[in-house]
Design a protein around this motif. Structure first.
Motif, PDB file in Angstrom:
ATOM      1  N   ASN A   1       0.864  -1.192   0.000  1.00 41.07           N
ATOM      2  CA  ASN A   1       0.000   0.000   0.000  1.00 41.07           C
ATOM      3  C   ASN A   1       0.903   1.245   0.000  1.00 41.07           C
ATOM      4  OD1 ASN A   1      -2.308   1.591   0.176  1.00 41.07           O
ATOM      5  ND2 ASN A   1      -2.203   1.657   2.413  1.00 41.07           N
TER       6      ASN A   1
ATOM      7  N   PHE B   1      -1.168   5.547 -11.666  1.00 42.63           N
ATOM      8  CA  PHE B   1      -0.383   4.846 -10.653  1.00 42.63           C
ATOM      9  C   PHE B   1       0.396   3.653 -11.211  1.00 42.63           C
ATOM     10  CE2 PHE B   1      -4.025   6.723  -8.330  1.00 42.63           C
ATOM     11  CZ  PHE B   1      -3.314   7.657  -7.600  1.00 42.63           C
TER      12      PHE B   1
ATOM     13  N   ASN C   1      -0.577   0.678 -12.070  1.00 39.33           N
ATOM     14  CA  ASN C   1      -1.169  -0.628 -11.792  1.00 39.33           C
ATOM     15  C   ASN C   1      -2.561  -0.730 -12.390  1.00 39.33           C
ATOM     16  OD1 ASN C   1      -2.483   1.127 -10.156  1.00 39.33           O
ATOM     17  ND2 ASN C   1      -2.271  -0.069  -8.258  1.00 39.33           N
TER      18      ASN C   1
ATOM     19  N   THR D   1      -4.735   1.784 -12.299  1.00 38.46           N
ATOM     20  CA  THR D   1      -5.655   2.728 -11.667  1.00 38.46           C
ATOM     21  C   THR D   1      -5.155   4.155 -11.901  1.00 38.46           C
ATOM     22  OG1 THR D   1      -4.477   2.659  -9.564  1.00 38.46           O
ATOM     23  CG2 THR D   1      -6.261   1.051  -9.888  1.00 38.46           C
TER      24      THR D   1
ATOM     25  N   GLN E   1      -3.025  10.999  -2.514  1.00 37.65           N
ATOM     26  CA  GLN E   1      -3.675   9.817  -3.083  1.00 37.65           C
ATOM     27  C   GLN E   1      -2.969   8.570  -2.552  1.00 37.65           C
ATOM     28  OE1 GLN E   1      -6.412  10.080  -5.135  1.00 37.65           O
ATOM     29  NE2 GLN E   1      -6.263  12.323  -4.788  1.00 37.65           N
ATOM     30  N   SER E   2      -3.620   7.384  -2.737  1.00 31.11           N
ATOM     31  CA  SER E   2      -2.997   6.115  -2.344  1.00 31.11           C
ATOM     32  C   SER E   2      -3.508   4.994  -3.249  1.00 31.11           C
ATOM     33  CB  SER E   2      -3.306   5.790  -0.877  1.00 31.11           C
ATOM     34  OG  SER E   2      -4.693   5.577  -0.708  1.00 31.11           O
ATOM     35  N   THR E   3      -2.700   3.896  -3.353  1.00 31.67           N
ATOM     36  CA  THR E   3      -3.101   2.713  -4.121  1.00 31.67           C
ATOM     37  C   THR E   3      -2.379   1.498  -3.558  1.00 31.67           C
ATOM     38  OG1 THR E   3      -3.377   1.826  -6.350  1.00 31.67           O
ATOM     39  CG2 THR E   3      -1.287   2.923  -5.852  1.00 31.67           C
TER      40      THR E   3
ATOM     41  N   TYR F   1      -0.490  -2.213  -4.476  1.00 26.84           N
ATOM     42  CA  TYR F   1       0.145  -3.036  -5.493  1.00 26.84           C
ATOM     43  C   TYR F   1       0.150  -4.473  -4.979  1.00 26.84           C
ATOM     44  CZ  TYR F   1       1.617   1.417  -7.461  1.00 26.84           C
ATOM     45  OH  TYR F   1       1.616   2.665  -8.008  1.00 26.84           O
TER      46      TYR F   1
END
Length: 729
Positions: free
Chosen positions: A567, A588, A590, A592, A602-604, A606
């Motif tokens: 994350n 990002f 991935n 998204t 922001q955050s994503t 993997y």
């Protein structure tokens, strides 16, 4: 009057102009009066010299001759017309005076009835007579007896002893005389003698109101040294010679206070001859004259301008001395009275300084005449201040500073002032000056009444402080569609400051009001600001450059590497002059993305290992910028342990092989069934394989073996495995 005078000329229409002129102080004069010290200008036998003096000792004098002389007092012995020239050493003014010295040495002509006579032992009737054949007014006929010095002013006389008799005929006005002599001899041995007196046969004032008559230098003949008797016969009542018979004794002196003609008898007891002399004891109790006391300068007041006075006592009486006995005894005719001008006073003057007593003493009769001379002093020091006009500093406005000498007492209004400029020592006379240079100015005020001075100073300070411009960078326009920027405040102190802004490149760059502290502009270019301190008129200037703004895309990732699933949080750091209204587009890597209209985080997640490129595109108005970051995601650690292997060389399952992933270190221990360690190994790669041999390299027997395996994964996982493995051959 000395000082600065303003002159205003006004025309009929009311217009006027003003100018001024400065008059210097009236130069000190060289005026004086020359006078004879004893009041007489005629040379006579009584006064063979004339002493001339002046009324001012502060001047320089040159007297004509013969001989030529300098100084305030000279003596002449020759008649003539003379000139005395004076000069004032401070003003160079001059003056002169002409005077004449006369002479009168006239003496009467005279005769006597005989020049030689012989007398007998007993006094006879032979008479000596003196006569004046010329003038008969203001004359006198006197006789000096043999051995005597004091004339007996009777005529005729009877000679009573041998010797030379002198007839003195005098002009009483000039003191000049003619001399006739008579020689008296004797037929027998008359005694010869002299008579002396300690006071010159004169009775004067106490303590000289008595005198003594003494017989001296007695000579007897024909028998030297015979015994002598004396007789002193006083004058008759009224002063004439007495006819009283002499009474003899052995005393050769007598003290008396009786004036008149005394007859002195000497009797030689050896031959009975009697010699006589007549002496005149005069009474002189007339006090000497004491003329007007001369003060130089001609004032009885000591001041700062005249700190000393030469007081001269005068007399017309001969044989007279002048002395000053108060307050300090000074046995001189001229007494210098001085004050210390360094010790000034604020008290009003003049005041009595001291009473000085001058004494004229007749050295002949001891009589005195005194006079009191009061001397005053005026040393009052003036006091005043220096008052500035409407301003007391010099500044960039260039308006001069007016300085005025202001007396603290109206009595000091009668003063004149001299201003001294610093450095140049240039002086200006007047009560007011205007100056344009910062410095310390000194004025010396002189009180006209007494010449005393005092000084005052005033410091004119400079005020050339310019507005301080604080360093600043460029003014930056924002990346908006209609950008504007407010120009900065650029001075450290804005009180009393005015601004003028002017566009210089391009000239159209400046459109708003240009006299405020923070105007706004919407075009790029160079703008000059002119800053003025309205208080002192000093100014300063600077250039402000307006440039286009920029947009900077930037972000951070936390973390930027890790193990799946990972994350990651992204912080948007994109900036411009104004960070509002920045549009952010995220990709990002991935699969998204995000599109937001502001600067936000922001955050994503993997989930799969791999390398991902994250892209941020920032947009604002016409500006655009992008930023990139790489995220690396690794697989997690893993440890698989087999439970059987067959090290028989058939190429299949010949080793005890551990299957590992992302281990950072591993340690393995293998024991036989009796607990003996047959194998151990440590590795930092995670790859371990046992070929079934013990530590000596011998093949281990088939059977069951026990293991202890410890390992650490790169993802932070830890492993502690215990178990058994079967070995078959």
């Amino acid at each position: 009057n000395a000082g600065t005078t303003n002159v205003t000329v006004t025309a009929a229409g009311g217009c006027s102009t003003t100018t001024s002129f400065t008059m210097g102080a009236i130069p000190a004069s060289a005026n004086f009066t020359a006078f004879s010290v004893n009041g007489n200008y005629t040379l006579t036998c009584l006064e063979p010299s004339i002493t001339m003096s002046t009324t001012s000792s502060s001047l320089n004098y040159t007297w004509s001759g013969p001989p030529s002389q300098n100084g305030p007092q000279v003596t002449y012995t020759t008649a003539g017309t003379y000139i005395v020239q004076s000069s004032n050493p401070t003003s160079t003014c001059t003056a002169s005076q002409t005077f004449s010295i006369f002479q009168n040495y006239s003496a009467p002509t005279s005769t006597v009835n005989t020049h030689n006579i012989t007398i007998s032992c007993a006094p006879g009737t032979t008479t000596l007579i003196g006569s004046i054949t010329s003038a008969t007014v203001n004359t006198s006929i006197c006789w000096i007896y043999p051995g005597g010095v004091n004339p007996v002013c009777t005529n005729p006389i009877l000679p009573g002893s041998v010797g030379v008799y002198t007839c003195v005929c005098s002009n009483l006005f000039t003191g000049c005389s003619t001399i006739q002599t008579v020689t008296v001899t004797a037929s027998v041995g008359f005694p010869v003698f002299d008579i002396i007196s300690s006071t010159g046969f004169t009775l004067g004032c106490a303590p000289q109101n008595t005198t003594n008559l003494c017989v001296v230098n007695v000579t007897t003949s024909p028998t030297p040294g015979s015994t002598i008797n004396y007789a002193f016969v006083p004058p008759a009542v009224g002063g004439g010679a007495s006819t009283v018979a002499p009474v003899y004794n052995a005393v050769g002196c007598v003290t008396t206070s009786i004036p008149g003609s005394w007859v002195v008898y000497l009797k030689d007891l050896g031959n009975s001859c009697v010699a006589t002399q007549t002496v005149n004891v005069i009474s002189n109790t007339i006090s000497p004259t004491l003329g007007a006391n001369v003060l130089s300068p001609n004032t009885p007041t000591l001041t700062c301008a005249n700190p000393s006075i030469l007081a001269v006592g005068t007399t017309s009486t001969n044989n007279t001395t002048i002395s000053w006995i108060q307050p300090v005894s000074q046995l001189v005719p001229s007494y210098s009275i001085a004050i210390n001008t360094a010790t000034l006073t604020s008290n009003a003057g003049p005041a009595l300084y001291a009473n000085y007593t001058v004494v004229a003493t007749n050295t002949v009769n001891g009589c005195k005449t005194t006079s009191v001379v009061p001397i005053f002093v005026d040393k009052q020091i003036p006091t005043y201040t220096i008052v500035p006009g409407t301003k007391a500093v010099v500044d960039c406005k260039g308006v001069p500073v007016d300085l005025t000498a202001a007396p603290t007492n109206t009595v000091f209004n009668a003063s004149f002032y001299v201003w001294t400029y610093p450095v140049t020592n240039y002086t200006v006379v007047g009560s007011q000056i205007s100056v344009s240079v910062a410095a310390t100015y000194t004025t010396t005020g002189t009180f006209i009444r007494n010449g005393c001075t005092n000084t005052a100073t005033f410091i004119v300070k400079p005020d050339y402080v310019k507005p301080v411009i604080i360093p600043f960078g460029n003014a930056v326009l924002d990346c908006s569609n209609n950008p504007q920027v407010q120009l900065p405040i650029i001075v450290s102190n804005t009180a009393g400051v005015s601004y003028t802004w002017t566009a210089v490149n391009p000239a159209t760059a400046f459109t708003p009001t240009n006299t405020i502290a923070q105007p706004s502009v919407n075009l790029t270019g160079d703008i000059k600001v002119y800053v003025k301190n309205n208080g002192n008129g000093c100014d300063n200037s600077a250039i402000v450059t307006v440039v286009n703004g920029t947009l900077l895309a930037d972000f951070t990732s936390d973390p930027s590497t890790g193990f799946a699933p990972l994350n990651v949080n992204f912080t948007n750091l994109s900036t411009s002059v104004n960070s509002n209204s920045i549009n952010s587009v995220w990709s990002f890597g991935n699969g998204t993305s995000a599109n937001v209209s502001n600067v936000s985080s922001q955050s994503t997640i993997y989930t799969q290992p791999g390398t991902y490129t994250v892209t941020l595109i920032a947009k604002k108005g016409p500006c655009i910028d992008s930023a990139y970051k790489v995220i690396r995601v690794d697989i997690p650690s893993k440890l698989d342990i087999p439970n059987v292997f067959t090290p028989n060389g058939d190429g299949s399952n010949d080793v005890f092989f551990l299957k590992t992933t992302n281990l950072s270190d591993i340690t393995a221990y293998i024991f036989d069934r009796w607990g003996n360690k047959v194998y151990d190994v440590t590795s930092n790669t995670g790859n371990i394989a046992w070929d079934g041999k013990n530590q000596e390299g011998k093949e281990c027997a088939a059977g069951t073996y026990f293991y202890i395996i410890k390992a650490t994964g790169k993802d932070g996982s830890t492993y502690d495995k215990k178990g058994n493995v079967s070995l078959y051959r």
